[in-house]
Design an enzyme around this catalytic site. Structure first.
Site, short mmCIF file in Angstrom:
data_model
loop_
_atom_site.label_atom_id
_atom_site.label_comp_id
_atom_site.label_asym_id
_atom_site.label_seq_id
_atom_site.Cartn_x
_atom_site.Cartn_y
_atom_site.Cartn_z
N ASP A 171 34.91 43.02 38.90
CA ASP A 171 35.24 44.22 39.66
C ASP A 171 36.41 44.91 38.96
OD1 ASP A 171 35.69 46.19 41.54
OD2 ASP A 171 36.63 44.86 43.01
N CYS A 174 39.92 44.42 40.56
CA CYS A 174 40.39 43.05 40.82
C CYS A 174 41.47 42.66 39.83
CB CYS A 174 39.20 42.09 40.74
SG CYS A 174 39.64 40.37 40.50
N CYS A 177 40.44 39.89 37.50
CA CYS A 177 39.46 40.41 36.53
C CYS A 177 40.19 41.16 35.40
CB CYS A 177 38.47 41.34 37.21
SG CYS A 177 37.43 40.56 38.47
N ARG A 201 33.95 44.40 45.05
CA ARG A 201 34.31 43.59 46.21
C ARG A 201 34.30 44.37 47.51
NH1 ARG A 201 39.43 42.71 45.91
NH2 ARG A 201 39.69 44.34 44.38
#
Length: 283
Positions: A171, A174, A177, A201
């Site tokens: 994502d 994120c 991430c 998300r």
């Protein structure tokens, strides 16, 4: 009773039945985390139990039992649950089947499709306890990920020899991430190819993920998005919804969710060195 009242009564009954069905299926559906998760819990297990992908535990058959699929589908329908069952594969437990379904994490059922069982199942009686559910889950993930067209993914290839390949549901918004993406050069330099799949998300992240996949240069768009840029692109046919459904079927609960080619989920965010070594060991 008047026609109007009858229609209202039917509507209320229908709503209650649908609501109850979704509550029941909540035991199978794992909620998407509202915040960015490093999936640390997903990457660890009881150290006293041997992962059956390593122990080479064998399934009785790879063939789906159509009768079990039909029975389970009918029982779900009777209970007001509208989910599509893909397969029911016999396991080495007598009368127990491993079920895959559209948009749901895999689970176990009995021969007549009357009960839904989810969670870890451990075989004992040998030298060590063996988690047989891990091998089944990995096999499901391996086949599902193998079926994804490479053109649908954003791939960061290894530099030099490819020692292992990982799939990462990601994502753009994120934090973990982004941390993983910051180490992409290091990961690739260690011989690891990273294949990104979309996993927004929240609904608010969907347009950004679709824009990345609709960009003329997906890599540049992904790099910009990981640095916090608001990527925009004309709408196009894209695989974001399909990736989300796939992630749900594989039990993804947060981002990043990293799988090996063998279907084993190894994280969660992991530092480049640890990610590379874990991926190589699992390949």
């Amino acid at each position: 009773m008047s026609s109007s009242i009858t229609q209202k009564a039917h509507a209320v009954i229908g709503f209650r039945k649908t609501h109850l069905s979704r509550v029941m299926m909540g035991a199978l559906l794992v909620a998407i985390a509202a915040g960015c998760s490093n999936n640390a819990a997903d990457a660890t297990s009881n150290t006293g139990v041997v992962n059956s992908t390593q122990a080479n535990t064998k399934m009785v058959s790879a063939a789906s039992d159509a009768a079990v699929v039909s029975a389970l589908q009918e029982n779900l329908k009777t209970s007001g649950i509208k989910e599509t069952i893909i397969s029911a594969v016999p396991t080495d437990m007598d009368g127990i089947y491993w079920v895959t379904a559209e948009g749901l994490p895999s689970f176990f059922t009995d021969k007549v499709g009357k009960h839904i069982i989810q969670g870890q199942i451990v075989a004992v009686g040998g030298d060590t306890p063996v988690d047989i559910s891990a091998a089944l889950a990995a096999n499901t993930a391996q086949e599902a990920l193998k079926a994804v067209d490479k053109k649908e993914m954003i791939i960061y290839p290894a530099k030099g020899e490819t020692k292992a390949v990982v799939y990462a549901f990601t994502d753009a918004d994120c934090g973990y991430c982004r941390k993983l993406h910051e180490e992409m050069d290091d990961i690739n330099a260690r011989g690891i190819e990273v294949r990104y799949l979309a996993w927004p998300r929240s609904q608010a992240s969907v347009p950004k993920m679709e824009a990345i996949w609709c960009s003329q240069d997906r890599h540049a768009a992904m790099n910009q998005a990981k640095m916090g840029a608001n990527v925009q692109a004309p709408s196009c046919e894209n695989p974001v919804a399909a990736h989300m459904a796939l992630g749900a079927r594989l039990g993804v609960r947060g981002t990043p969710a990293i799988f090996t080619e063998s279907g084993q989920q190894i994280g969660g965010y992991l530092p480049a060195e640890q990610l590379a070594q874990t991926a190589i060991d699992a390949s």
